[in-house]
Design an enzyme around this catalytic site. Structure first.
Site, PDB file in Angstrom:
ATOM      1  N   TYR A  71     -10.161   0.022  11.897  1.00  0.00           N
ATOM      2  CA  TYR A  71      -9.602  -0.168  10.368  1.00  0.00           C
ATOM      3  C   TYR A  71     -10.029  -1.476  10.000  1.00  0.00           C
ATOM      4  O   TYR A  71     -10.167  -2.406  10.669  1.00  0.00           O
ATOM      5  CB  TYR A  71      -7.802  -0.320  10.669  1.00  0.00           C
ATOM      6  N   GLU A  91      -9.398  -0.818   1.521  1.00  0.00           N
ATOM      7  CA  GLU A  91      -9.231  -0.251   2.957  1.00  0.00           C
ATOM      8  C   GLU A  91      -9.899   0.844   3.538  1.00  0.00           C
ATOM      9  O   GLU A  91      -9.997   1.805   2.509  1.00  0.00           O
ATOM     10  CB  GLU A  91      -7.886   0.305   2.690  1.00  0.00           C
TER      11      GLU A  91
END
Ligand code: GDP
Ligand code: MN
Length: 373
Positions: free
Chosen positions: A101, A187
């Protein structure tokens, strides 16, 4: 402003951040054709402006064109977090060997940009953030100095291990994108290591600071109409700051802070504001008319509160705006007016001559509008 994933992929590509080959499809047939031209297994993905598509059934692996068509048909029937799926992205499937991530966000408390990285990316990132927050590593980046290797490198080795060098290249590009395009959030989840050993952005979530859009016409062009309700879009067009809230008391207020305070007071007194609306600091009667039109478009509105604290805004202009609005449009609900500040005596006089009255006290005005609603 938010981007769809496929738009985010384009932007990543232009910054040299690796993404898989993808084609946008609007029908099952187009999805089939996309899969045929990509060849080999594909992932069919819902393009909606919210996260959590995977868990909602909006991301499906298809081994061939037949399966892609079937998957597309199913996904196009979904509504994800109340957004109907109208568009799909068909991408070459790249089974992730490891899901990382990576996120960047503006952190007001740190007065900088915060980089967030984790070796446990994927669809459960929200649970991870609440249950095992220590698995998400953070680094504050001071905008004046940018990313400093001395603090970034050790962190990357810890999280990315032997993928650290590749991760660094993409993270630096991502940071450049974030700053140059005035993002509020970027993101990549998953940022995945795929079979050839490269790290790829298998997802893209990008939000921009709306106040910077005038600097980025290339970005503004990408705006999706579904990001805003009809009323919100109309308000943007005429330069009003407006947010739908779902209650039954329409609010027309000058100044964002006063608008917040007005909504707080309505709530505190047991009412429910229908909207946030800031007519701004100028004294343009047209704005009052536009505000009425937008608010009255909402059939739930049972009464309207106009709350003006005249500073730069002149109360006599507002009063004239109200009279003009009354003449031009049908206002089928009661209106409570609170006027105070610059030229309030003149404003009140104008209203009085037209058979209207204005209060001075906000609490009194709030109580009255709730009663009328
Ligand atoms: P989100 O749930 O809205 O964040 O959608 P994602 O695009 O992140 O998809 C959810 C999950 O599907 C990811 O965590 C991956 O495990 C998987 N996934 C997404 N894209 C791909 C892809 O291109 N190939 C493969 N094999 N899996 C993917
Ligand atoms: Mn994701």
């Amino acid at each position: 402003m938010k981007l769809h994933e496929h738009q985010g992929h384009e932007l990543f590509r232009s910054y040299g951040i690796p993404v898989s080959k993808g084609i946008v499809a609007k029908t099952p047939r187009e999805a089939r054709e996309a899969a045929e031209s990509i060849r080999g297994p594909v992932v069919v993905k819902a393009q909606v402006l919210v996260g959590g598509r995977g868990k909602a059934g909006g991301v499906k692996l298809a081994k061939n064109a037949d399966e892609a068509e079937t998957a597309a048909r199913a996904i196009l029937q979904l509504t994800i977090k109340s957004l109907p799926v109208e568009k799909l992205l068909v991408v070459a499937a790249e089974p992730p060997e490891q899901e990382y991530y990576v996120g960047l966000t503006v952190d007001r408390a740190e007065k900088g940009v915060t980089l967030m990285i984790s070796a446990s990316g994927g669809v459960d990132i929200e649970e991870l953030a609440s249950e095992e927050p220590h698995k998400i590593h953070k680094l504050s980046i001071f905008p004046a100095t940018g990313i400093e290797s001395a603090s970034l490198d050790p962190l990357l080795s810890r999280v990315f291990g032997s993928d650290a060098e590749r991760a660094e290249t993409s993270i630096r590009k991502l940071y450049r994108l974030f700053v140059e395009k005035d993002c509020s959030l970027v993101e990549i989840n998953p940022f995945a290591r795929v079979s050839d050993g490269s790290l790829k952005a298998l997802d893209a979530k990008i939000n921009f600071d709306d106040n910077s859009l005038m600097k980025h016409s290339d970005i503004e062009e990408l705006q999706s109409p579904e990001e805003y309700s009809v009323d919100e879009a109309r308000a943007r067009e005429v330069g009003l700051s407006f947010v739908n809230l779902g209650g039954d008391i329409g609010c027309i207020v000058n100044g964002a802070g006063l608008a917040m305070a007005t909504m707080d007071l309505i709530k505190h007194a047991g009412g429910a504001p229908a909207n946030f609306l800031d007519v701004g600091g100028s004294s343009n009667p047209e704005k009052v008319i536009n505000a009425f039109e937008i608010i009255l478009n909402n059939s739930r509105v049972k009464a309207i509160l106009i709350n003006i604290f005249g500073g730069i805004t002149r109360c006599d202009d507002i009063a004239n705006g109200i009279l003009m609005a009354k003449k031009r449009i049908d206002i089928p609900v009661p209106v409570v007016i609170r006027l105070i500040g610059t030229n309030d005596r003149e404003g009140r006089e104008i209203l009085k001559n037209a058979g209207l009255s204005a209060l001075e006290d906000l609490t009194e005005a709030v109580m009255k509008v709730i009663e009328l609603a």
